[in-house]
Scaffold this active site. Structure first.
Site, PDB file in Angstrom:
ATOM      1  N   ASP A   1      41.791  24.013 -14.560  1.00  0.00           N
ATOM      2  CA  ASP A   1      40.462  24.383 -14.065  1.00  0.00           C
ATOM      3  C   ASP A   1      39.378  24.154 -15.107  1.00  0.00           C
ATOM      4  OD1 ASP A   1      41.553  26.344 -15.665  1.00  0.00           O
ATOM      5  OD2 ASP A   1      40.836  28.022 -14.457  1.00  0.00           O
TER       6      ASP A   1
ATOM      7  N   ASP B   1      43.344  36.608  -8.776  1.00  0.00           N
ATOM      8  CA  ASP B   1      43.031  36.497  -7.346  1.00  0.00           C
ATOM      9  C   ASP B   1      42.265  35.215  -7.041  1.00  0.00           C
ATOM     10  OD1 ASP B   1      40.029  37.175  -7.513  1.00  0.00           O
ATOM     11  OD2 ASP B   1      40.896  38.986  -8.346  1.00  0.00           O
TER      12      ASP B   1
ATOM     13  N   THR C   1      36.864  29.417 -14.395  1.00  0.00           N
ATOM     14  CA  THR C   1      38.052  29.455 -13.539  1.00  0.00           C
ATOM     15  C   THR C   1      37.742  29.250 -12.065  1.00  0.00           C
ATOM     16  OG1 THR C   1      39.216  30.886 -15.103  1.00  0.00           O
ATOM     17  CG2 THR C   1      39.978  30.909 -12.822  1.00  0.00           C
TER      18      THR C   1
END
Length: 560
Positions: free
Chosen positions: A365, A175, A91
């Site tokens: 991703d 995040d 990621t």
């Protein structure tokens, strides 16, 4: 002595001047060119679907509704051979690539975590102990800033060019999904799994703006309590999906449709907010928050007449694929639900900003391999590798060979860190230890290749696709000393269910790459392209300096 120029008589000087004048006046008048300023997009929307392999988009294409993925496929430029072109497909690395146009060896994000070679502490990709979440509990390893990102993003270059008049806002369930899209000068908001809020950090601001506070006041995260996730389509639509027995561990038989989102406490709490990740509802909230950001920040309506950037990372498909695999009914249905969410979001953009004023990018991703049990059912060689056992066995082998214990200090997938200080103290040769480790690992089941620090530093990796991808993924100061590549369909994992990603194989690198908007010629393109090409292409369209580490190309074949 200086030579003197001959003196030209006055009559000849006059004749020369008249001749020049006549020649000048005889020239035809130059045509007047109208200078037309090309209209720029008012809003650039970058969508990253976490953990979406290209093959799922192709496989379920006929079931998509008209306004979501099908709109991107029909009205946008779509590359079937688009890739995250580096060797550690996780990621953080993939999100870093999208708007930097850079490979890990430059942008410095070599994994979701890595080992500090000095302290041997685990480093989280977006951790920064100097900052905390606003109004939320913050642990030391929580992601709060882009301090570890070593290059600029497209948003950074846009704000630099426009004197920070352009706004760059990102939102994600993770995040790292928000922070690594926002770059150094954007503003990131991330889902808080304990409260269900979307919060920013003190890196970006001291307190949330009024529109965020109003969003939180409505407690939108609680509206899913007690709600069921059932298949969206008729049963026949899922007939080609894998048998549940192949993708769900026997200890988790209850994890089948319908999924009900509740908690033992009988009310919304941290367990409920965390469970929302594996299903459609965190993505729904992420897109709702993106709408709130467009309204609150007036994105796409910049009074300075400059473009804004909105980055949206949709995290839940990754959680679903980890738990059940991309061949499962759960993954199939989640993608169909996400498709309808995107259709609604695009309709909103039509009305709020206008698609003629908007550029939309959609990518991922990383991709995903199948669950090993499913792969085995179709005669593939597939397993999970126990990294702890691999580390212990490697250390024992090196002890037997060199007479010294613990020459390998740490493991951080897919890297081993050697103790070079101890190697030097014992008068051992560094390359001897590296090579012995690499050769031992090559003989282990499930290992396809291994590469050493000496090879990386000397640039002596094989000139193959795999060699190129792993070289790009290796960073001299942050990566390990021996890198392992698994065989196809094998991966590092200690749990007895689900699947994971991270390899240089096609199923992990081949991701959607779709660009929609007035600058692009719609169509399906078979040319090879990379996610790293997004940033330089947008820089070209917005007349910006490309990001500092960008190595992608401008996708000229799709430009009008």
């Amino acid at each position: 002595m200086k030579k003197r120029m001959p003196t030209i008589p006055a009559p000849m000087r006059r004749l020369f001047l008249l001749t020049c004048l006549a020649a000048t006046t005889a020239l035809p008048a130059l045509p007047a060119f109208a200078v037309e300023k090309t209209a720029q997009a008012k809003l650039v929307v970058v969508l990253v679907v976490d953990g979406l392999p290209q093959e799922q988009v192709v496989r379920y294409r006929d079931q998509f509704a008209q306004g979501g993925f099908r709109r991107l496929l029909d009205q946008g430029a779509w590359f079937s051979d688009g890739h995250q072109a580096h060797g550690i497909t996780v990621t953080a690395v993939g999100h870093s690539a999208v708007l930097t146009g850079a490979y890990p060896y430059q942008h410095g994000i070599v994994g979701n975590n890595w080992i500090d070679p000095v302290t041997l502490a685990s480093v989280y990709c977006t951790e920064d102990k100097n900052h905390t979440y606003i109004g939320e509990e913050t642990k030391g390893s929580d992601g709060t800033s882009p301090a570890n990102l070593r290059v600029s993003t497209l948003g950074d270059e846009l704000r630099y060019s426009n004197g920070e008049r352009s706004k760059v806002v990102t939102v994600s369930g993770k995040d790292r999904g928000a922070i690594l899209l926002a770059g150094k000068t954007g503003t990131a908001y991330m889902y808080m799994s304990k409260t269900g809020n979307f919060a920013s950090s003190t890196y970006y601001m001291k307190s949330h703006p009024q529109w965020v506070q109003q969003y939180h006041a409505g407690k939108p995260q609680d509206r899913f309590y007690g709600k069921e996730w059932r298949p969206l389509l008729p049963d026949a639509a899922y007939s080609g999906d894998a048998d549940d027995e192949l993708v769900i561990n026997q200890k988790e038989k209850e994890k089948r449709f319908p999924f009900v989102y509740t908690s033992k406490s009988g009310k919304p709490d941290a367990d409920y907010y965390k469970d929302l990740y594996t299903g459609p509802y965190v993505d729904e909230m992420t897109l709702d928050f993106a709408r709130a950001a467009i309204e609150g920040e007036k994105l796409g309506q910049n009074p300075a007449g400059v473009p804004d950037v909105l980055g949206v990372s949709l995290s839940s498909h990754d959680y679903v694929n980890h738990s059940f695999g991309p061949e499962s009914r759960m993954s199939h249905d989640h993608l169909q639900r996400l498709d309808r969410m995107l259709a609604n979001f695009f309709t909103y953009l039509d009305k709020r900003v206008g698609m003629d004023n908007t550029i939309v990018i959609l990518t991922a991703d990383h991709g995903f391999p199948n669950v090993p049990e499913f792969s085995q059912s179709i005669k593939r060689d597939a397993q999970r590798l126990d990294s702890k056992k691999m580390l212990a066995d490697l250390n024992q082998h090196l002890t037997d060979k060199f007479g010294q214990k613990d020459l390998v200090r740490k493991w951080s997938a897919p890297n081993f860190l050697l103790d070079y200080k101890l190697i030097e103290q014992k008068n051992l040769r560094r390359d001897d230890v590296e090579n012995a480790a690499a050769r031992f690992l090559l003989d282990l089941p499930g290992v396809a290749n291994s590469f050493t620090r000496t090879q990386f530093e000397n640039g002596s990796l094989p000139r193959t696709r795999m060699g190129t991808l792993v070289q790009r993924a290796w960073h001299r100061q942050r990566s390990g000393d021996v890198m392992v590549v698994t065989k196809p369909y094998w991966y590092f994992g200690s749990e007895a269910h689900g699947t994971s990603h991270g390899s240089p194989y096609i199923y992990d690198t081949n991701v959607p790459l779709m660009l929609m908007g007035k600058p692009f010629k719609a169509g399906a393109y078979g040319q090879y392209a990379e996610v790293m090409d997004i940033a330089p292409t947008l820089a070209h369209l917005l007349r910006l300096r490309p990001p500092s580490g960008s190595e992608g190309r401008v996708l000229t074949e799709i430009l009008r």
